[in-house]
Design a protein around this motif. Structure first.
Motif, mmCIF file in Angstrom:
data_model
loop_
_atom_site.group_PDB
_atom_site.id
_atom_site.type_symbol
_atom_site.label_atom_id
_atom_site.label_comp_id
_atom_site.label_asym_id
_atom_site.label_seq_id
_atom_site.Cartn_x
_atom_site.Cartn_y
_atom_site.Cartn_z
ATOM 1 N N THR A 3 0.827 -1.208 0.000
ATOM 2 C CA THR A 3 0.000 0.000 0.000
ATOM 3 C C THR A 3 0.862 1.260 0.000
ATOM 4 O O THR A 3 0.525 2.248 -0.659
ATOM 5 N N SER A 4 1.989 1.217 0.715
ATOM 6 C CA SER A 4 2.901 2.366 0.711
ATOM 7 C C SER A 4 3.551 2.526 -0.666
ATOM 8 O O SER A 4 3.807 3.636 -1.121
ATOM 9 N N LEU A 5 3.807 1.389 -1.317
ATOM 10 C CA LEU A 5 4.402 1.416 -2.650
ATOM 11 C C LEU A 5 3.527 2.196 -3.622
ATOM 12 O O LEU A 5 4.024 2.949 -4.463
ATOM 13 N N TYR A 6 2.230 2.040 -3.494
ATOM 14 C CA TYR A 6 1.301 2.734 -4.397
ATOM 15 C C TYR A 6 1.481 4.250 -4.313
ATOM 16 O O TYR A 6 1.576 4.928 -5.351
ATOM 17 N N VAL A 62 9.462 5.336 -7.784
ATOM 18 C CA VAL A 62 9.757 3.899 -7.853
ATOM 19 C C VAL A 62 10.436 3.582 -9.177
ATOM 20 O O VAL A 62 9.916 3.923 -10.243
ATOM 21 N N ARG A 63 11.610 2.955 -9.119
ATOM 22 C CA ARG A 63 12.319 2.512 -10.315
ATOM 23 C C ARG A 63 11.975 1.030 -10.507
ATOM 24 O O ARG A 63 12.614 0.157 -9.928
ATOM 25 N N TRP A 64 10.965 0.772 -11.303
ATOM 26 C CA TRP A 64 10.380 -0.562 -11.397
ATOM 27 C C TRP A 64 11.364 -1.611 -11.907
ATOM 28 O O TRP A 64 11.496 -2.683 -11.313
ATOM 29 N N ARG A 124 18.916 7.737 -6.341
ATOM 30 C CA ARG A 124 18.718 8.884 -5.466
ATOM 31 C C ARG A 124 17.906 8.443 -4.254
ATOM 32 O O ARG A 124 17.187 7.451 -4.288
ATOM 33 N N MET A 125 18.028 9.215 -3.153
ATOM 34 C CA MET A 125 17.424 8.798 -1.887
ATOM 35 C C MET A 125 15.919 8.585 -2.004
ATOM 36 O O MET A 125 15.388 7.568 -1.550
ATOM 37 N N ARG A 126 15.206 9.535 -2.605
ATOM 38 C CA ARG A 126 13.754 9.389 -2.713
ATOM 39 C C ARG A 126 13.386 8.161 -3.540
ATOM 40 O O ARG A 126 12.457 7.415 -3.207
ATOM 41 N N ALA A 127 14.127 7.929 -4.615
ATOM 42 C CA ALA A 127 13.873 6.760 -5.456
ATOM 43 C C ALA A 127 14.223 5.471 -4.713
ATOM 44 O O ALA A 127 13.558 4.447 -4.883
ATOM 45 N N ALA A 128 15.277 5.510 -3.893
ATOM 46 C CA ALA A 128 15.677 4.325 -3.127
ATOM 47 C C ALA A 128 14.598 3.936 -2.119
ATOM 48 O O ALA A 128 14.300 2.754 -1.931
ATOM 49 N N ILE A 129 14.006 4.940 -1.460
ATOM 50 C CA ILE A 129 12.949 4.664 -0.481
ATOM 51 C C ILE A 129 11.745 4.038 -1.176
ATOM 52 O O ILE A 129 11.199 3.021 -0.727
ATOM 53 N N GLY A 130 11.321 4.631 -2.286
ATOM 54 C CA GLY A 130 10.176 4.089 -3.009
ATOM 55 C C GLY A 130 10.456 2.714 -3.583
ATOM 56 O O GLY A 130 9.626 1.796 -3.480
ATOM 57 N N THR A 131 11.631 2.531 -4.170
ATOM 58 C CA THR A 131 11.992 1.252 -4.783
ATOM 59 C C THR A 131 12.189 0.165 -3.736
ATOM 60 O O THR A 131 11.898 -1.010 -3.982
ATOM 61 N N SER A 132 12.655 0.546 -2.546
ATOM 62 C CA SER A 132 12.839 -0.436 -1.479
ATOM 63 C C SER A 132 11.512 -1.089 -1.107
ATOM 64 O O SER A 132 11.458 -2.269 -0.761
ATOM 65 N N LEU A 133 10.437 -0.327 -1.184
ATOM 66 C CA LEU A 133 9.118 -0.877 -0.867
ATOM 67 C C LEU A 133 8.706 -1.939 -1.881
ATOM 68 O O LEU A 133 8.035 -2.923 -1.535
ATOM 69 N N LEU A 134 9.103 -1.759 -3.139
ATOM 70 C CA LEU A 134 8.858 -2.784 -4.151
ATOM 71 C C LEU A 134 9.647 -4.048 -3.835
ATOM 72 O O LEU A 134 9.111 -5.162 -3.886
ATOM 73 N N VAL A 135 10.921 -3.874 -3.480
ATOM 74 C CA VAL A 135 11.774 -5.013 -3.141
ATOM 75 C C VAL A 135 11.237 -5.742 -1.914
ATOM 76 O O VAL A 135 11.157 -6.982 -1.883
ATOM 77 N N ILE A 136 10.841 -4.985 -0.901
ATOM 78 C CA ILE A 136 10.296 -5.567 0.329
ATOM 79 C C ILE A 136 9.034 -6.371 0.028
ATOM 80 O O ILE A 136 8.855 -7.490 0.519
ATOM 81 N N THR A 137 8.152 -5.807 -0.783
ATOM 82 C CA THR A 137 6.893 -6.478 -1.111
ATOM 83 C C THR A 137 7.138 -7.805 -1.815
ATOM 84 O O THR A 137 6.555 -8.839 -1.456
ATOM 85 N N VAL A 138 8.026 -7.808 -2.806
ATOM 86 C CA VAL A 138 8.307 -9.029 -3.572
ATOM 87 C C VAL A 138 8.954 -10.089 -2.692
ATOM 88 O O VAL A 138 8.537 -11.261 -2.680
ATOM 89 N N ASN A 139 9.986 -9.704 -1.931
ATOM 90 C CA ASN A 139 10.689 -10.674 -1.080
ATOM 91 C C ASN A 139 9.782 -11.231 0.020
ATOM 92 O O ASN A 139 9.816 -12.431 0.327
ATOM 93 N N SER A 140 8.994 -10.366 0.638
ATOM 94 C CA SER A 140 8.098 -10.810 1.704
ATOM 95 C C SER A 140 7.041 -11.765 1.162
ATOM 96 O O SER A 140 6.699 -12.768 1.805
ATOM 97 N N LEU A 141 6.522 -11.449 -0.010
ATOM 98 C CA LEU A 141 5.506 -12.318 -0.619
ATOM 99 C C LEU A 141 6.095 -13.677 -0.964
ATOM 100 O O LEU A 141 5.444 -14.718 -0.764
ATOM 101 N N ALA A 142 7.339 -13.695 -1.445
ATOM 102 C CA ALA A 142 7.998 -14.961 -1.771
ATOM 103 C C ALA A 142 8.185 -15.816 -0.523
ATOM 104 O O ALA A 142 7.891 -17.017 -0.520
ATOM 105 N N GLY A 176 -0.627 4.117 9.497
ATOM 106 C CA GLY A 176 0.570 4.752 10.036
ATOM 107 C C GLY A 176 1.595 5.064 8.969
ATOM 108 O O GLY A 176 2.313 6.068 9.050
ATOM 109 N N ALA A 177 1.674 4.217 7.939
ATOM 110 C CA ALA A 177 2.635 4.439 6.862
ATOM 111 C C ALA A 177 2.332 5.725 6.096
ATOM 112 O O ALA A 177 3.240 6.433 5.661
#
Length: 248
Positions: free
Chosen positions: A58-61, A69-71, A166-184, A211-212
Motif C-alpha cells: 500500500t505504501s508502494l502505491y 519507484v524505479r520498477w 537517489r534517496m527518494r527513489a531508493a525509499i520508493g523502490t525499497s518498498l517494491l523489493v520488500i513487497t516481492v521478497n516478503s511475498l515470496a 501509520g505508513a
C-alpha cells in the motif's frame, strides 16, 4: 491494556517508521508480536511477513504515484533475493524458537549500530555493478525469509550505494523489493502448520497501513538524520531486550 489496543498501537508505530524511512518499521513487528501480543517466534515471523507485505504494497502505491519507484531496477534486485528468501524461510521453520529470537536480535542490533555510526544516506552516484547488485539482493532476500522482516533497513542503503539510486527513489523502490521478497517468503510460511490469531493480525495490519501514510508526512517535516538516529536507538533497546531474554 487490551490486546486490540496493543495491536493498534504497535501497528501504528511500525507503519509510521516504514512510511518515514522506506523500511525499518518491520523489524519492530516481530518483537511486538512476541512480547506484547503473546505470539511464538515462529508465528510472529509468519504474521510479520503478512503485515509487512500488505503495508509495503500500500505504501508502494503512494510512492509510485509520486514517481519515486524505479520498477525495472527494483524487480531485478528483488529477483536475486527470491531464491534466498524461499530457502531461508524453509530453514527458519526448522530452527528452535530461542535460536530464531537470538538471530533476529543480533541482526537488529547490527542494523541499529550501523544507523548510529554511519552518516545519513546520501544520494547515490555509483555505476551499477551486476555482481554486487545480485549479492546484495540475495542477502536481503535471505534476511527476509529467515527473520520475517522486509529488510528495508538494509534495502535503502544497498539501493543507494550499490545501484546508485537517489534517496527518494531508493525509499520508493525499497518498498517494491520488500513487497516481492516478503511475498515470496510468505508462500513458504503459509504452507506450514503455525496457526495465526487473525483477531490480532488484522487490526495490527490496518493500523500499520494508516501509520505508513502518516510516516510519509513525518519524513517531509523532520530531517532524515533525526529519524535515522531515533529509530536506531529504539531498535538497539529492542535488540538488547531480546538478547537478554534468550540467555536468562
Amino acid at each position: 491494556m487490551s490486546t486490540l489496543v496493543l495491536a493498534l498501537i504497535s501497528g501504528a508505530v511500525v507503519g509510521l517508521a516504514l512510511g518515514a524511512l522506506g523500511g525499518g518499521g518491520s523489524v519492530l513487528t516481530v518483537p511486538a508480536l512476541i512480547y506484547l501480543l503473546g505470539f511464538t517466534p515462529a508465528a510472529a515471523t509468519t504474521a510479520s511477513l503478512i503485515i509487512v507485505t500488505i503495508t509495503s504494497a500500500t505504501s508502494l502505491y503512494s510512492h509510485a504515484v509520486s514517481g519515486n519507484v524505479r520498477w525495472r531496477t527494483g524487480l531485478l534486485f528483488a529477483a536475486a533475493g527470491i531464491p534466498a528468501a524461499l530457502t531461508a524461510a524453509v530453514l527458519a521453520a526448522r530452527l528452535p524458537p530461542q535460536l530464531l529470537t537470538a538471530a533476529f536480535a543480533a541482526v537488529a542490533a547490527l542494523a541499529a549500530v550501523r544507523m548510529l555510526t554511519s552518516p545519513a544516506y546520501e544520494d547515490g552516484s555509483r555505476p551499477v555493478r551486476p555482481v554486487r547488485a545480485a549479492g546484495a539482493g540475495a542477502g536481503l532476500g535471505a534476511v527476509t525469509g529467515f527473520l520475517g522482516v522486509g529488510g528495508g533497513f538494509l534495502a535503502v542503503p544497498a539501493l543507494v550505494g550499490v545501484l546508485g539510486l537517489r534517496m527518494r527513489a531508493a525509499i520508493g523502490t525499497s518498498l517494491l523489493v520488500i513487497t516481492v521478497n516478503s511475498l515470496a517468503a510468505l508462500t513458504v510460511r503459509t504452507g506450514g502448520a503455525t496457526p495465526l490469531d487473525w483477531a490480532v493480525v488484522a487490526p495490527f495490519t490496518g493500523a500499520a497501513v494508516l501509520g505508513a501514510w502518516d510516516g510519509r508526512r513525518l519524513a517531509a517535516a523532520v530531517t532524515g538524520r533525526v529519524l535515522q538516529r531515533t529509530f536506531a536507538v529504539v531498535l538497539l533497546c529492542v535488540a538488547a531486550f531480546m538478547l537478554a531474554d534468550t540467555i536468562r
